[in-house]
Design an enzyme around this catalytic site. Sequence first.
Site, PDB file in Angstrom:
ATOM      1  CD  GLU A 152     -10.340   3.834  -0.527  1.00 50.45           C
ATOM      2  OE1 GLU A 152     -11.166   4.279   0.279  1.00 50.45           O
ATOM      3  OE2 GLU A 152      -9.138   3.606  -0.219  1.00 50.45           O
ATOM      4  CG  HIS A 205      -4.734   2.109  -1.917  1.00 45.63           C
ATOM      5  ND1 HIS A 205      -4.701   2.805  -0.743  1.00 45.63           N
ATOM      6  CD2 HIS A 205      -6.031   2.112  -2.313  1.00 45.63           C
ATOM      7  CE1 HIS A 205      -5.933   3.219  -0.424  1.00 45.63           C
ATOM      8  NE2 HIS A 205      -6.749   2.807  -1.367  1.00 45.63           N
ATOM      9  CG  ASP A 255      -2.275   0.689   0.907  1.00 44.92           C
ATOM     10  OD1 ASP A 255      -2.240   1.823   0.404  1.00 44.92           O
ATOM     11  OD2 ASP A 255      -3.337   0.089   1.149  1.00 44.92           O
TER      12      ASP A 255
HETATM   13  C1  ACM Z   1     -10.595   0.053   1.842  1.00 46.49           C
HETATM   14  O1  ACM Z   1     -10.979   0.365   2.980  1.00 46.49           O
HETATM   15  N1  ACM Z   1     -10.109   0.987   1.018  1.00 46.49           N
HETATM   16  C2  ACM Z   1     -10.684  -1.313   1.366  1.00 46.49           C
END
Ligand code: ACM
Length: 617
Positions: free
Chosen positions: A304, A248, A170
């Site tokens: 996201e 991410h 991440d």
């Molecule tokens: C997440 O909380 N972005 C999976």
Amino acid sequence: MSIIVSPRLRAKALTMLFVLSLYCMFACAPEKGVQVNLIPEPVSIKSGIGYYKLDSAKVMKEGLDSFVHGKIDFSLKDIGEEGYILSVTPEKVELSATTSAGLFYGKKTICQLLTSQGLPCVEIKDYPRFPYRGMHLDVSRHFFPKEEVLKLLDEMAYYKMNTFHFHLTDNGGWRIQIDKYPKLTSMGAYRVEKDWQKWWEGSIREFCSENTPGAYGGYYTKDDIREILRYAAERHIKVIPEIEFPAHSDEVFVGYPELCCMGKSYTSGEFCIGNEKTFTFMKDVLTEIMELFPSKYIHVGGDEARKNEWKTCPKCQDLMKKRNMKSVDELQCYIIQQAETFLNSRGRTMVGWDEILKNNLDSSSIVMSYRGQRGAIMAANKGYRAVMTPGEVLYFDWYQAEPRTQPQAMYGFSPIKKMYSFNPVPTDSVVAARNEELVKSKPISPDTMMYIQPQNAHRIIGVQGSTWAEFIPDEEHLEYMIFPRLLAVAEIAWTPQQNREWQSFKCRVNTHIPQLKQRGIRPFTFSDEMELTTRIVSDRKGVEVTLDTEKTPVEIRYTTDGSEPSKHSSVYEQPFILNKETLVKAAIFKGDQILGKVLEKQVSVSEEIKNYYEYHD
Ligand code: ACM
């Protein structure tokens, strides 16, 4: 300060504790059924009279196997692959299961049943509600050493959880050795500031090499991962690795800037979808991941993506033209589909966060619902399997008590009672609405709620607690955020819904807190806060008031005449009815002393009844 205890030392300490408890045993058997405090609560339990007494010298030498007669019995059809049947009488201890996993869980129950008097007589038939009983851990925002992961696996196994979702990559750092791309860890696993918020929001959001003075971070070598996998397998825990695509991923582009649209580090967190090198990278990394992890399920993220750079990137725009794509959303679907096809061609199954529902998924793929319960509801009704981990209920980085009394956490509020109250299979609108109330913390009309059609209920394969680590800087704090809430998720995942009841769980979890501490866990030990809830009574003429606390046993005293609660006030024993506007004051007492703050709430009966009519008529 955090203390790392090696798993071997822990195992030794646990054996010592066990042996000590056996030394303390005494001979008299109780006259009536014994109170036991199992978590998770079994499917069926009958308490008998007396104890099976233990030969401590033998147990010291041989452990549980010296007195547990475990046998595999394939004829036990109705307990499934993970169930067990345990019979303890004063004469013998018999354990049966259809697999070694069942015997393992039966032994975990025995460990929880052991007392200084021996093993209480019980008849237990037990099996899990869900095949997927998960915990997720983000090791990117803050890095947790291998020893802490092993410690978590021990506790998961103790509470019969069987899936560890390892969030390895991440924007806070890349945490796993990949031989073909060494710069992932030499350039993307350490950063110049430990505190995630200072680093993320500060002026120097940069990574650095390990030997930079003050560098913070770390990663797992392949040998570390093999050790974790071995340790997990011995405890019947599957480990699902997660490698994030397409977002991410800021840490990837420090060593490999050519993989993002601008071709420069620190310009994006998202892969360039128009660049073939992205797909070479993805396949290479997933290949090394599959060589290491035997898990059928591989998680590829999918959450996201902002997709901003894709709108102007010539390579992304070219790909869109070639494939006649109408929007950048289709670029996201494209990379997810590439990942799915690749994993399927290697005999694996893709898991992704609920954004992957935008794809036309392979029927085997699994959707992880985090933006509330809707992703899982939609997935199940469309024929996909799904795991429930709605952020607002099952995220362990949210506050577990009044924020002013707590260290910085993610901004929401998820005390253990809220977590425990979640039902992962909303097959009717009432359950769905109740879940939605938990999620949004406000009432919502049941009629507008979508729910899972009962014939699709089996597609909810389980439930997961997720621990994001932005505000969890070290191991001690990690344990504080995870425990005892993990016990609530373990019981949601294992115990039939009809056997689950907050007041019972509350009593049992309070008895487990000292045990967690004995095993070296540093849990949250509950606050002295009180909760007041109201409910319209059936004739709609009054309001029933319930007072509750997480701690038990405690004495609650209350008043309804505006006076301050004292040791002379009424003791709260059960819910009471109010027929007119009333100021309720209540407090927890230890002898004459008030613990925590006095709770004060004006209960407006007319207002409550008016609200009730708005939602129900
Ligand atoms: C997440 O909380 N972005 C999976």
